[in-house]
Design a protein around this motif. Structure first.
Motif, PDB file in Angstrom:
ATOM      1  N   LEU A 174       0.817  -1.225   0.000  1.00 30.43           N
ATOM      2  CA  LEU A 174       0.000   0.000   0.000  1.00 30.43           C
ATOM      3  C   LEU A 174       0.843   1.265   0.000  1.00 30.43           C
ATOM      4  O   LEU A 174       0.488   2.272   0.609  1.00 30.43           O
ATOM      5  N   GLY A 175       1.985   1.215  -0.665  1.00 27.23           N
ATOM      6  CA  GLY A 175       2.843   2.390  -0.734  1.00 27.23           C
ATOM      7  C   GLY A 175       3.655   2.637   0.519  1.00 27.23           C
ATOM      8  O   GLY A 175       4.370   3.645   0.606  1.00 27.23           O
ATOM      9  N   CYS A 176       3.552   1.748   1.500  1.00 32.39           N
ATOM     10  CA  CYS A 176       4.330   1.858   2.742  1.00 32.39           C
ATOM     11  C   CYS A 176       5.439   0.811   2.730  1.00 32.39           C
ATOM     12  O   CYS A 176       5.361  -0.180   2.012  1.00 32.39           O
ATOM     13  N   GLU A 177       6.443   1.050   3.545  1.00 32.57           N
ATOM     14  CA  GLU A 177       7.490   0.059   3.754  1.00 32.57           C
ATOM     15  C   GLU A 177       7.490  -0.326   5.232  1.00 32.57           C
ATOM     16  O   GLU A 177       7.825   0.487   6.096  1.00 32.57           O
ATOM     17  N   PHE A 178       7.085  -1.547   5.509  1.00 26.02           N
ATOM     18  CA  PHE A 178       7.031  -2.030   6.884  1.00 26.02           C
ATOM     19  C   PHE A 178       8.341  -2.734   7.230  1.00 26.02           C
ATOM     20  O   PHE A 178       8.723  -3.702   6.573  1.00 26.02           O
ATOM     21  N   SER A 179       8.996  -2.244   8.263  1.00 24.28           N
ATOM     22  CA  SER A 179      10.204  -2.893   8.767  1.00 24.28           C
ATOM     23  C   SER A 179       9.802  -4.059   9.666  1.00 24.28           C
ATOM     24  O   SER A 179       8.914  -3.920  10.516  1.00 24.28           O
ATOM     25  N   VAL A 180      10.453  -5.195   9.460  1.00 22.95           N
ATOM     26  CA  VAL A 180      10.207  -6.369  10.295  1.00 22.95           C
ATOM     27  C   VAL A 180      11.158  -6.322  11.486  1.00 22.95           C
ATOM     28  O   VAL A 180      12.376  -6.226  11.316  1.00 22.95           O
ATOM     29  N   ILE A 181      10.587  -6.358  12.701  1.00 20.33           N
ATOM     30  CA  ILE A 181      11.380  -6.319  13.925  1.00 20.33           C
ATOM     31  C   ILE A 181      11.178  -7.639  14.658  1.00 20.33           C
ATOM     32  O   ILE A 181      10.050  -7.998  15.004  1.00 20.33           O
ATOM     33  N   PHE A 182      12.255  -8.368  14.870  1.00 23.31           N
ATOM     34  CA  PHE A 182      12.189  -9.651  15.573  1.00 23.31           C
ATOM     35  C   PHE A 182      11.923  -9.393  17.049  1.00 23.31           C
ATOM     36  O   PHE A 182      12.722  -8.736  17.725  1.00 23.31           O
ATOM     37  N   THR A 183      10.772  -9.856  17.571  1.00 22.98           N
ATOM     38  CA  THR A 183      10.373  -9.573  18.952  1.00 22.98           C
ATOM     39  C   THR A 183       9.948 -10.863  19.667  1.00 22.98           C
ATOM     40  O   THR A 183       8.785 -11.030  20.032  1.00 22.98           O
ATOM     41  N   PRO A 184      10.891 -11.790  19.870  1.00 25.98           N
ATOM     42  CA  PRO A 184      10.539 -13.045  20.549  1.00 25.98           C
ATOM     43  C   PRO A 184      10.260 -12.829  22.030  1.00 25.98           C
ATOM     44  O   PRO A 184      10.629 -11.812  22.614  1.00 25.98           O
ATOM     45  N   GLY A 185       9.623 -13.837  22.620  1.00 22.48           N
ATOM     46  CA  GLY A 185       9.261 -13.786  24.038  1.00 22.48           C
ATOM     47  C   GLY A 185       7.941 -14.501  24.223  1.00 22.48           C
ATOM     48  O   GLY A 185       7.856 -15.532  24.890  1.00 22.48           O
ATOM     49  N   HIS A 186       6.901 -13.956  23.621  1.00 20.45           N
ATOM     50  CA  HIS A 186       5.580 -14.607  23.637  1.00 20.45           C
ATOM     51  C   HIS A 186       5.662 -15.939  22.899  1.00 20.45           C
ATOM     52  O   HIS A 186       5.205 -16.968  23.390  1.00 20.45           O
ATOM     53  N   THR A 187       6.231 -15.914  21.699  1.00 22.15           N
ATOM     54  CA  THR A 187       6.646 -17.122  20.978  1.00 22.15           C
ATOM     55  C   THR A 187       8.091 -16.913  20.551  1.00 22.15           C
ATOM     56  O   THR A 187       8.613 -15.795  20.587  1.00 22.15           O
ATOM     57  N   LEU A 188       8.718 -17.982  20.099  1.00 22.02           N
ATOM     58  CA  LEU A 188      10.139 -17.896  19.754  1.00 22.02           C
ATOM     59  C   LEU A 188      10.393 -17.157  18.448  1.00 22.02           C
ATOM     60  O   LEU A 188      11.483 -16.637  18.224  1.00 22.02           O
ATOM     61  N   GLY A 189       9.378 -17.117  17.563  1.00 20.91           N
ATOM     62  CA  GLY A 189       9.582 -16.481  16.269  1.00 20.91           C
ATOM     63  C   GLY A 189       8.769 -15.223  16.054  1.00 20.91           C
ATOM     64  O   GLY A 189       8.666 -14.724  14.925  1.00 20.91           O
ATOM     65  N   HIS A 190       8.184 -14.686  17.109  1.00 24.37           N
ATOM     66  CA  HIS A 190       7.295 -13.519  17.014  1.00 24.37           C
ATOM     67  C   HIS A 190       8.001 -12.345  16.345  1.00 24.37           C
ATOM     68  O   HIS A 190       9.161 -12.056  16.628  1.00 24.37           O
ATOM     69  N   VAL A 191       7.280 -11.660  15.444  1.00 20.02           N
ATOM     70  CA  VAL A 191       7.794 -10.432  14.837  1.00 20.02           C
ATOM     71  C   VAL A 191       6.776  -9.312  14.999  1.00 20.02           C
ATOM     72  O   VAL A 191       5.590  -9.549  15.249  1.00 20.02           O
ATOM     73  N   SER A 192       7.248  -8.084  14.856  1.00 20.23           N
ATOM     74  CA  SER A 192       6.387  -6.901  14.804  1.00 20.23           C
ATOM     75  C   SER A 192       6.680  -6.174  13.496  1.00 20.23           C
ATOM     76  O   SER A 192       7.743  -6.357  12.898  1.00 20.23           O
ATOM     77  N   TYR A 193       5.726  -5.353  13.067  1.00 20.47           N
ATOM     78  CA  TYR A 193       5.863  -4.622  11.802  1.00 20.47           C
ATOM     79  C   TYR A 193       5.712  -3.132  12.082  1.00 20.47           C
ATOM     80  O   TYR A 193       4.759  -2.709  12.744  1.00 20.47           O
TER      81      TYR A 193
END
Length: 251
Positions: free
Chosen positions: A98-117
């Motif tokens: 959608l014309g945006c660039e979402f950076s992927v941030i590795f945020t484990p803790g809740h699960t081992l592979g959890h990410v945020s955008y």
């Protein structure tokens, strides 16, 4: 861009972003029915899905959405590969949508592979950072979640915290019990009680506010350490975080 939260599964939110042309991004569709209803009501065309982690209340609607709209691109971490993800992403990747660039941030803790955008001002953080709290440590450690919080804490104050659950009231009840004299927590707790009494959403929050009312972002705070009975400096930076999470689990 227009941001919306669609209630699902009792206390989940499915977040959407849409542009003026009606193209739509969906985040963590835990079930299909409410998102399909919203898409049809607003005449949105879904183009992509972002998944933060593998839990069913975040991915349960993906396969049904793909049956209805097979061209949707589904981004997610490795742990979502068998949940419908079509594009596996990793820490530091950029997701263009959608014309945006979402950076992927590795945020484990809740699960081992959890990410945020993150794409300013939007932070889609799943079950890592909640308003007034943090996610349970189902798979990861307190150290991992603490480090994840440090990454998110680097974002600007105006960042919109779009987390996946309506947990703000219970989180603030806990925070108020730990620091009953804290005026920021006290005032916001009252505000959220009034908001939720009218069944209004407490989200999104702003990161600048969270720095004041979220104890998990205040682990260096001397008042908090005293309230937790820590009269000496903890051995590790994450020890306060770990104790706080333990007390929240038992609250």
């Amino acid at each position: 861009m227009n941001l919306n939260s669609i209630p699902a599964l009792g206390d989940n939110y499915i977040w959407t972003l849409n542009d003026n042309a009606g193209q739509c991004l969906i985040i963590d569709p835990g079930e299909a029915a409410p998102i399909i209803a919203a898409l049809e009501q607003h005449q949105w065309t879904p183009v992509a899905i972002l998944l933060t982690h593998h839990h069913h209340d975040h991915v349960g609607g993906v396969k049904e959405l793909l049956k209805k709209w097979p061209d949707i691109v589904v981004y997610g971490p490795q742990e979502t590969q068998d949940k419908g993800a079509t594009h596996i992403i990793s820490d530091g990747d950029i997701v263009p949508v959608l014309g945006c660039e979402f950076s992927v941030i590795f945020t484990p803790g809740h699960t081992l592979g959890h990410v945020s955008y993150y794409s300013y001002p939007y932070l889609f953080c799943g079950d890592t950072l909640f308003s007034g709290g943090c996610g349970r440590l189902f798979e990861g450690t307190a150290e991992q979640m603490y480090e994840s919080f440090q990454k998110l804490a680097e974002l600007p104050d105006e960042t919109l915290v779009c987390c996946a659950h309506e947990y703000t009231l219970s989180n603030l009840k806990f925070a108020n019990a730990i620091l009953p004299q804290d005026l920021d927590i006290q005032c916001y707790y009252q505000k959220i009680k009034e908001l939720r009494a009218k069944n209004h959403s407490s989200l999104p929050s702003k990161l600048g506010l969270e720095r004041r009312i979220n104890l998990f972002l205040r682990t260096q705070d001397a008042d908090l350490k005293r309230a937790l009975g820590l009269n000496v400096s903890p051995q590790h930076a994450w020890d306060v975080f770990a104790l706080l999470r333990q007390q929240k689990d038992n609250f």
